[in-house]
Design a protein around this motif. Structure first.
Motif, PDB file in Angstrom:
ATOM      1  N   ALA A 293     -62.268  45.055  35.232  1.00  0.00           N
ATOM      2  CA  ALA A 293     -63.718  45.271  35.224  1.00  0.00           C
ATOM      3  C   ALA A 293     -64.426  44.222  34.377  1.00  0.00           C
ATOM      4  CB  ALA A 293     -64.029  46.680  34.717  1.00  0.00           C
ATOM      5  N   GLU A 294     -63.864  43.898  33.218  1.00  0.00           N
ATOM      6  CA  GLU A 294     -64.470  42.892  32.362  1.00  0.00           C
ATOM      7  C   GLU A 294     -64.383  41.500  32.979  1.00  0.00           C
ATOM      8  OE1 GLU A 294     -66.274  43.301  29.637  1.00  0.00           O
ATOM      9  OE2 GLU A 294     -66.058  45.439  29.983  1.00  0.00           O
ATOM     10  N   LEU A 295     -63.253  41.195  33.612  1.00  0.00           N
ATOM     11  CA  LEU A 295     -63.117  39.907  34.302  1.00  0.00           C
ATOM     12  C   LEU A 295     -64.142  39.789  35.426  1.00  0.00           C
ATOM     13  CD1 LEU A 295     -59.226  39.611  34.523  1.00  0.00           C
ATOM     14  CD2 LEU A 295     -60.742  38.121  33.223  1.00  0.00           C
ATOM     15  N   SER A 296     -64.387  40.894  36.102  1.00  0.00           N
ATOM     16  CA  SER A 296     -65.367  40.898  37.192  1.00  0.00           C
ATOM     17  C   SER A 296     -66.760  40.592  36.674  1.00  0.00           C
ATOM     18  CB  SER A 296     -65.342  42.256  37.895  1.00  0.00           C
ATOM     19  OG  SER A 296     -66.368  42.346  38.861  1.00  0.00           O
ATOM     20  N   ARG A 297     -67.112  41.155  35.519  1.00  0.00           N
ATOM     21  CA  ARG A 297     -68.432  40.904  34.950  1.00  0.00           C
ATOM     22  C   ARG A 297     -68.533  39.471  34.401  1.00  0.00           C
ATOM     23  NH1 ARG A 297     -67.145  46.040  32.635  1.00  0.00           N
ATOM     24  NH2 ARG A 297     -68.201  47.737  33.730  1.00  0.00           N
ATOM     25  N   ALA A 298     -67.452  38.984  33.819  1.00  0.00           N
ATOM     26  CA  ALA A 298     -67.480  37.653  33.213  1.00  0.00           C
ATOM     27  C   ALA A 298     -67.408  36.533  34.255  1.00  0.00           C
ATOM     28  CB  ALA A 298     -66.326  37.507  32.221  1.00  0.00           C
ATOM     29  N   ASN A 299     -66.809  36.831  35.412  1.00  0.00           N
ATOM     30  CA  ASN A 299     -66.636  35.822  36.456  1.00  0.00           C
ATOM     31  C   ASN A 299     -67.150  36.362  37.792  1.00  0.00           C
ATOM     32  OD1 ASN A 299     -64.725  33.725  34.998  1.00  0.00           O
ATOM     33  ND2 ASN A 299     -63.910  35.762  34.540  1.00  0.00           N
ATOM     34  N   PRO A 300     -68.454  36.323  38.022  1.00  0.00           N
ATOM     35  CA  PRO A 300     -69.039  36.894  39.245  1.00  0.00           C
ATOM     36  C   PRO A 300     -68.532  36.233  40.519  1.00  0.00           C
ATOM     37  CG  PRO A 300     -70.739  36.490  37.599  1.00  0.00           C
ATOM     38  CD  PRO A 300     -69.504  35.828  37.105  1.00  0.00           C
ATOM     39  N   ARG A 305     -58.675  38.809  45.060  1.00  0.00           N
ATOM     40  CA  ARG A 305     -57.356  38.228  44.778  1.00  0.00           C
ATOM     41  C   ARG A 305     -57.350  37.479  43.446  1.00  0.00           C
ATOM     42  NH1 ARG A 305     -56.998  34.124  49.786  1.00  0.00           N
ATOM     43  NH2 ARG A 305     -58.093  35.888  50.710  1.00  0.00           N
ATOM     44  N   ASP A 306     -58.499  36.866  43.092  1.00  0.00           N
ATOM     45  CA  ASP A 306     -58.588  36.175  41.811  1.00  0.00           C
ATOM     46  C   ASP A 306     -58.523  37.171  40.651  1.00  0.00           C
ATOM     47  OD1 ASP A 306     -58.966  33.648  43.087  1.00  0.00           O
ATOM     48  OD2 ASP A 306     -61.059  34.187  43.426  1.00  0.00           O
ATOM     49  N   LEU A 307     -59.236  38.282  40.809  1.00  0.00           N
ATOM     50  CA  LEU A 307     -59.194  39.320  39.778  1.00  0.00           C
ATOM     51  C   LEU A 307     -57.788  39.891  39.645  1.00  0.00           C
ATOM     52  CD1 LEU A 307     -62.506  41.257  40.551  1.00  0.00           C
ATOM     53  CD2 LEU A 307     -62.068  39.725  38.627  1.00  0.00           C
ATOM     54  N   TYR A 308     -57.128  40.060  40.783  1.00  0.00           N
ATOM     55  CA  TYR A 308     -55.766  40.605  40.741  1.00  0.00           C
ATOM     56  C   TYR A 308     -54.822  39.657  40.000  1.00  0.00           C
ATOM     57  CZ  TYR A 308     -51.181  42.189  42.264  1.00  0.00           C
ATOM     58  OH  TYR A 308     -49.879  42.618  42.281  1.00  0.00           O
ATOM     59  N   ARG A 309     -54.914  38.379  40.287  1.00  0.00           N
ATOM     60  CA  ARG A 309     -54.030  37.411  39.627  1.00  0.00           C
ATOM     61  C   ARG A 309     -54.293  37.347  38.129  1.00  0.00           C
ATOM     62  NH1 ARG A 309     -55.228  32.881  44.261  1.00  0.00           N
ATOM     63  NH2 ARG A 309     -53.765  33.687  45.855  1.00  0.00           N
ATOM     64  N   ALA A 310     -55.572  37.303  37.755  1.00  0.00           N
ATOM     65  CA  ALA A 310     -55.899  37.243  36.331  1.00  0.00           C
ATOM     66  C   ALA A 310     -55.495  38.527  35.614  1.00  0.00           C
ATOM     67  CB  ALA A 310     -57.401  36.995  36.154  1.00  0.00           C
ATOM     68  N   GLY A 311     -55.777  39.669  36.254  1.00  0.00           N
ATOM     69  CA  GLY A 311     -55.391  40.941  35.655  1.00  0.00           C
ATOM     70  C   GLY A 311     -53.889  41.093  35.537  1.00  0.00           C
ATOM     71  N   ALA A 383     -59.222  45.662  41.340  1.00  0.00           N
ATOM     72  CA  ALA A 383     -59.808  44.456  41.948  1.00  0.00           C
ATOM     73  C   ALA A 383     -60.599  44.804  43.202  1.00  0.00           C
ATOM     74  CB  ALA A 383     -58.702  43.453  42.261  1.00  0.00           C
ATOM     75  N   LEU A 384     -60.061  45.676  44.033  1.00  0.00           N
ATOM     76  CA  LEU A 384     -60.772  46.099  45.245  1.00  0.00           C
ATOM     77  C   LEU A 384     -62.038  46.866  44.892  1.00  0.00           C
ATOM     78  CD1 LEU A 384     -57.838  47.205  47.576  1.00  0.00           C
ATOM     79  CD2 LEU A 384     -59.381  45.266  47.904  1.00  0.00           C
ATOM     80  N   GLY A 388     -64.692  44.676  46.492  1.00  0.00           N
ATOM     81  CA  GLY A 388     -64.859  45.166  47.868  1.00  0.00           C
ATOM     82  C   GLY A 388     -64.328  44.204  48.899  1.00  0.00           C
ATOM     83  N   ARG A 389     -63.744  43.108  48.440  1.00  0.00           N
ATOM     84  CA  ARG A 389     -63.134  42.155  49.371  1.00  0.00           C
ATOM     85  C   ARG A 389     -61.970  41.479  48.676  1.00  0.00           C
ATOM     86  NH1 ARG A 389     -67.322  39.363  46.969  1.00  0.00           N
ATOM     87  NH2 ARG A 389     -66.907  37.175  46.445  1.00  0.00           N
ATOM     88  N   TRP A 390     -61.012  41.032  49.422  1.00  0.00           N
ATOM     89  CA  TRP A 390     -59.814  40.422  48.856  1.00  0.00           C
ATOM     90  C   TRP A 390     -59.929  38.906  48.881  1.00  0.00           C
ATOM     91  CZ3 TRP A 390     -56.639  42.714  45.829  1.00  0.00           C
ATOM     92  CH2 TRP A 390     -55.407  42.145  45.510  1.00  0.00           C
TER      93      TRP A 390
END
Length: 390
Positions: A293-300, A305-311, A383-384, A388-390
């Motif tokens: 969630a924090e990665l999503s806010r920091a990197n719009p 898939r990017d969030l999944y890899r970083a997480g 991440a999903l 809402g998209r991969w």
């Protein structure tokens, strides 16, 4: 204009663009109902006192004096030496107590005997003999020290965590009540320990996670990841215990529990693995969901898939440290028995396959596998939910 569009993913993330939170609630709601119904169905009856079992009444007092004398013979496990302890009872109306409320008891010796000093608060038991009532000092009082430590714990947690610290305390209270009022009495009542552990753990996860972290998409993702990993842990533990023929009988305490209360010790072993895993699982799943969630806010601009890899990179680091924590926790709890086995100079192979050690290895490895599985599942769901998209 470009800057304006770059913030759209963040806004849509807050609105749960994938609808995964709603879908998660559609899964979690029936599970919550099933858990509640199961708890009502399995709720234990009041436990009767076992026939022929009567606990000696305990009384409390304060040591007012010690009269030490030379021992007539050497004591094999000397702690206080020979002599008499004078103890003033806190309640002088106890049956058999002297009129002045001060009694005499022999100085205790032997393995685990309390070492006495004047002014110590102690616990005594009485025994009726043909010559009258005799008293024995069996332990120290430590209630006030425990209350002081508990107060320090509460102050530290609330001072740093503030509102989250308060909700964490409430969650801890819920966990304690589930264990004391449901899990332990139900197992003593003869219900299947593994089933009780799964139902009790699900109740704790569903209640405590939302209570502590709020009713958010991240929390729902953590709940789903925790429940999925718990189910896997239960299945793997049952398979491991069955194939390795572990009985749960490892010492005199487990033997006495199985014989006196007819507890299914193999099932109790499985229950212990599941409940022990929950404490680490909710930590990992909440961390993964919050991290994504924090990665999503920091990197719009990040996609799912990017969030999944970083997480996942964060998750791997977390797993590496938590695995060591699990192994050390289980090793620490069984350290005296482990030392005793190694002291017999058996070979390493014999030590590792001994039932006591093998049982702890199974605890550690099964809990770790469930923990590892929880990371990709929770991270992918988070991440999903965020994109809402991969």
């Amino acid at each position: 204009m470009g800057a304006h569009h770059s913030h759209q993913p963040r806004h849509s993330s807050a609105e749960d663009p994938s609808g995964l939170h709603r879908l998660a609630l559609l899964v979690i709601a029936p599970l919550a109902v099933l858990t509640l119904v199961s708890m009502v169905w399995l709720w234990p009856d009041p436990l009767p006192t076992p026939d022929g079992q009567s606990r000696l009444p305990e009384v409390t007092g304060t040591v007012t004096g010690l009269d030490r004398v030379e021992c007539e013979e050497e004591l094999p496990d000397e702690v206080n030496g020979c002599g008499t302890a004078y103890v003033a009872l806190d309640d002088d109306s106890v049956q058999g107590a002297p009129r002045d409320g001060e009694l005499e008891a022999p100085l205790p010796n032997g393995p685990g005997a309390p070492e006495l000093a004047e002014g110590d608060g102690v616990i005594l038991i009485s025994t009726e003999t043909p010559d009258g009532i005799t008293w024995a000092v069996v332990d120290h009082q430590r209630g006030s020290q425990l209350w002081m430590l508990a107060l320090a714990f509460v102050v530290a947690l609330v001072a740093f965590g503030r509102l989250r610290g308060v909700t964490a305390l409430v969650g801890l209270g819920v966990t304690f009540l589930v264990l004391v009022l449901f899990v332990v009495p139900a197992i003593l009542g003869g219900d299947p320990p593994l089933l009780i552990a799964i139902v009790g753990s699900a109740a704790v996860a569903l209640t405590v996670l939302y209570l502590t972290h709020g009713f958010t998409p991240s929390t729902s993702v953590a709940v789903l990841g925790t429940l999925a990993a718990l189910a896997l842990t239960g299945l793997l533990s049952a398979l491991a215990v069955a194939t390795m023929h572990l009985t749960g009988f490892t010492d005199d305490l487990s033997a006495a529990l199985g014989q006196t209360y007819a507890v299914n010790m193999e099932g109790l072993l499985l229950a212990g693995i599941v409940i022990g895993s929950l404490g680490v699982l909710d930590d990992v799943t909440v961390t993964q969901a919050a991290t994504v969630a924090e990665l999503s806010r920091a990197n719009p601009e990040y996609r799912g898939r990017d969030l999944y890899r970083a997480g996942s990179r964060v998750g791997r680091s977390h797993i590496a440290s938590v695995v060591n924590t699990i192994v050390l926790a289980y090793a620490g709890s069984s350290l005296p028995l482990l030392i005793l086995i190694v002291a017999n100079n058996d070979g390493l192979g014999n030590v590792l396959t001994d039932q006591i050690v093998a049982q702890e290895i199974v605890r550690s490895l099964v809990a770790t596998i469930g923990l590892v599985a929880a990371v990709p599942v929770t991270t992918a769901l988070a991440a999903l939910s965020a994109r809402g998209r991969w």
